[in-house]
Design a protein around this motif. Structure first.
Motif, PDB file in Angstrom:
ATOM      1  N   VAL A  23       0.796  -1.225   0.000  1.00  0.00           N
ATOM      2  CA  VAL A  23       0.000   0.000   0.000  1.00  0.00           C
ATOM      3  C   VAL A  23       0.832   1.281   0.000  1.00  0.00           C
ATOM      4  N   ALA A  24       2.160   1.164  -0.001  1.00  0.00           N
ATOM      5  CA  ALA A  24       3.030   2.343   0.093  1.00  0.00           C
ATOM      6  C   ALA A  24       2.795   3.328  -1.060  1.00  0.00           C
ATOM      7  N   PHE A  25       2.636   2.811  -2.284  1.00  0.00           N
ATOM      8  CA  PHE A  25       2.419   3.678  -3.445  1.00  0.00           C
ATOM      9  C   PHE A  25       1.135   4.488  -3.281  1.00  0.00           C
ATOM     10  N   LEU A  26       0.081   3.809  -2.839  1.00  0.00           N
ATOM     11  CA  LEU A  26      -1.202   4.471  -2.627  1.00  0.00           C
ATOM     12  C   LEU A  26      -1.097   5.515  -1.514  1.00  0.00           C
ATOM     13  N   GLU A  27      -0.386   5.163  -0.467  1.00  0.00           N
ATOM     14  CA  GLU A  27      -0.166   6.090   0.644  1.00  0.00           C
ATOM     15  C   GLU A  27       0.538   7.365   0.137  1.00  0.00           C
ATOM     16  N   ASP A  28       1.570   7.184  -0.691  1.00  0.00           N
ATOM     17  CA  ASP A  28       2.296   8.323  -1.257  1.00  0.00           C
ATOM     18  C   ASP A  28       1.392   9.185  -2.135  1.00  0.00           C
ATOM     19  N   LEU A  29       0.544   8.539  -2.922  1.00  0.00           N
ATOM     20  CA  LEU A  29      -0.382   9.287  -3.781  1.00  0.00           C
ATOM     21  C   LEU A  29      -1.304  10.165  -2.943  1.00  0.00           C
ATOM     22  N   ASP A  44      -6.562  12.296   5.560  1.00  0.00           N
ATOM     23  CA  ASP A  44      -7.636  11.447   6.096  1.00  0.00           C
ATOM     24  C   ASP A  44      -7.600  10.059   5.442  1.00  0.00           C
ATOM     25  N   LEU A  45      -7.339  10.026   4.135  1.00  0.00           N
ATOM     26  CA  LEU A  45      -7.267   8.743   3.435  1.00  0.00           C
ATOM     27  C   LEU A  45      -5.994   7.988   3.819  1.00  0.00           C
ATOM     28  N   VAL A  46      -4.902   8.732   4.016  1.00  0.00           N
ATOM     29  CA  VAL A  46      -3.657   8.098   4.462  1.00  0.00           C
ATOM     30  C   VAL A  46      -3.876   7.434   5.815  1.00  0.00           C
ATOM     31  N   SER A  47      -4.543   8.147   6.724  1.00  0.00           N
ATOM     32  CA  SER A  47      -4.761   7.575   8.063  1.00  0.00           C
ATOM     33  C   SER A  47      -5.723   6.391   8.009  1.00  0.00           C
ATOM     34  N   GLN A  48      -6.736   6.446   7.141  1.00  0.00           N
ATOM     35  CA  GLN A  48      -7.635   5.295   6.979  1.00  0.00           C
ATOM     36  C   GLN A  48      -6.866   4.087   6.468  1.00  0.00           C
ATOM     37  N   LEU A  49      -5.966   4.321   5.529  1.00  0.00           N
ATOM     38  CA  LEU A  49      -5.160   3.236   4.964  1.00  0.00           C
ATOM     39  C   LEU A  49      -4.241   2.647   6.030  1.00  0.00           C
ATOM     40  N   LYS A  50      -3.608   3.530   6.821  1.00  0.00           N
ATOM     41  CA  LYS A  50      -2.723   3.063   7.900  1.00  0.00           C
ATOM     42  C   LYS A  50      -3.512   2.281   8.947  1.00  0.00           C
ATOM     43  N   GLY A  91      -4.642  -5.224  10.852  1.00  0.00           N
ATOM     44  CA  GLY A  91      -4.333  -6.560  10.383  1.00  0.00           C
ATOM     45  C   GLY A  91      -5.193  -7.033   9.237  1.00  0.00           C
ATOM     46  N   GLU A  92      -6.086  -6.195   8.748  1.00  0.00           N
ATOM     47  CA  GLU A  92      -6.970  -6.618   7.663  1.00  0.00           C
ATOM     48  C   GLU A  92      -6.170  -6.934   6.409  1.00  0.00           C
ATOM     49  N   VAL A  93      -5.144  -6.131   6.141  1.00  0.00           N
ATOM     50  CA  VAL A  93      -4.386  -6.297   4.909  1.00  0.00           C
ATOM     51  C   VAL A  93      -3.632  -7.610   4.900  1.00  0.00           C
ATOM     52  N   ASN A  94      -3.055  -7.993   6.041  1.00  0.00           N
ATOM     53  CA  ASN A  94      -2.212  -9.182   6.066  1.00  0.00           C
ATOM     54  C   ASN A  94      -2.882 -10.387   6.704  1.00  0.00           C
TER      55      ASN A  94
END
Length: 180
Positions: A60-66, A74-80, A86-89
């Motif tokens: 998700v790093a690329f999306l976080e950077d975007l 707000d979207l960065v914090s939602q992603l983090k 643990g949903e991602v992994n």
């Protein structure tokens, strides 16, 4: 339904046209101009990023950077938050301790599901997003609402809270079944 795709869908809904244009511009080095010209929504852009393996549920790093580049913290914090919970992994084959009560509730709660979800404290915005994602499927709306409640509560999502919410909605028969 894949929780990562659900998250991307909610991100898409919150993007303005200007923000989408900015994201497309920032992706020019990774996506061809012709493909970018066809993109009309966040979902279409995220689909291309997924296809080109620039983003994935565990990448998700690329999306976080975007999102950081267009000042959508707000979207960065939602992603983090999504990653931290643990949903991602999380492996899909692990049984969830709440699945059994959720199955019982989904089999026995009908049109009153919104009342129950409100009692559990889920926001109207989240409820409406779930309804919009599953417009003609009452059962799936309830399943996704309960899963969203679980994600929101995290470790504090207790079966006792489900039972209490059912009783407050006068769904005592369902509450009894969940207790069993």
């Amino acid at each position: 339904m894949d929780p990562f795709l659900t998250l991307l869908h909610s991100f898409s809904s919150s993007l303005s046209d200007t923000e989408l244009s900015s994201l497309k511009f920032l992706c020019r080095g990774n996506i061809g101009k012709r493909k970018l010209e066809c993109v009309r929504s966040g979902v279409e852009l995220f689909n291309i990023l997924l296809e080109q393996q620039l983003i994935a549920s565990d990448k998700v790093a690329f999306l976080e950077d975007l999102f950081a580049s267009i000042k959508r913290e707000d979207l960065v914090s939602q992603l983090k938050q999504f990653v931290e919970e643990g949903e991602v992994n999380a492996p899909d084959d692990q049984p969830d301790v709440h699945e059994k009560p959720i199955d019982v509730i989904c089999e026995n709660v009908g049109r009153d599901w919104r009342m129950l979800i409100r009692k559990l404290g889920l926001s109207e915005v989240k409820i409406e997003r779930i309804v919009a994602a599953n417009p003609l499927n009452l059962h799936e709306q309830l399943v996704q609402s309960l899963r969203e409640w679980q994600r929101w509560k995290g470790k504090d999502a207790k079966v006792a809270d489900l039972i209490k919410g059912l009783r407050e909605c006068n769904l005592n028969l369902v509450a009894d079944k969940v207790e069993q």
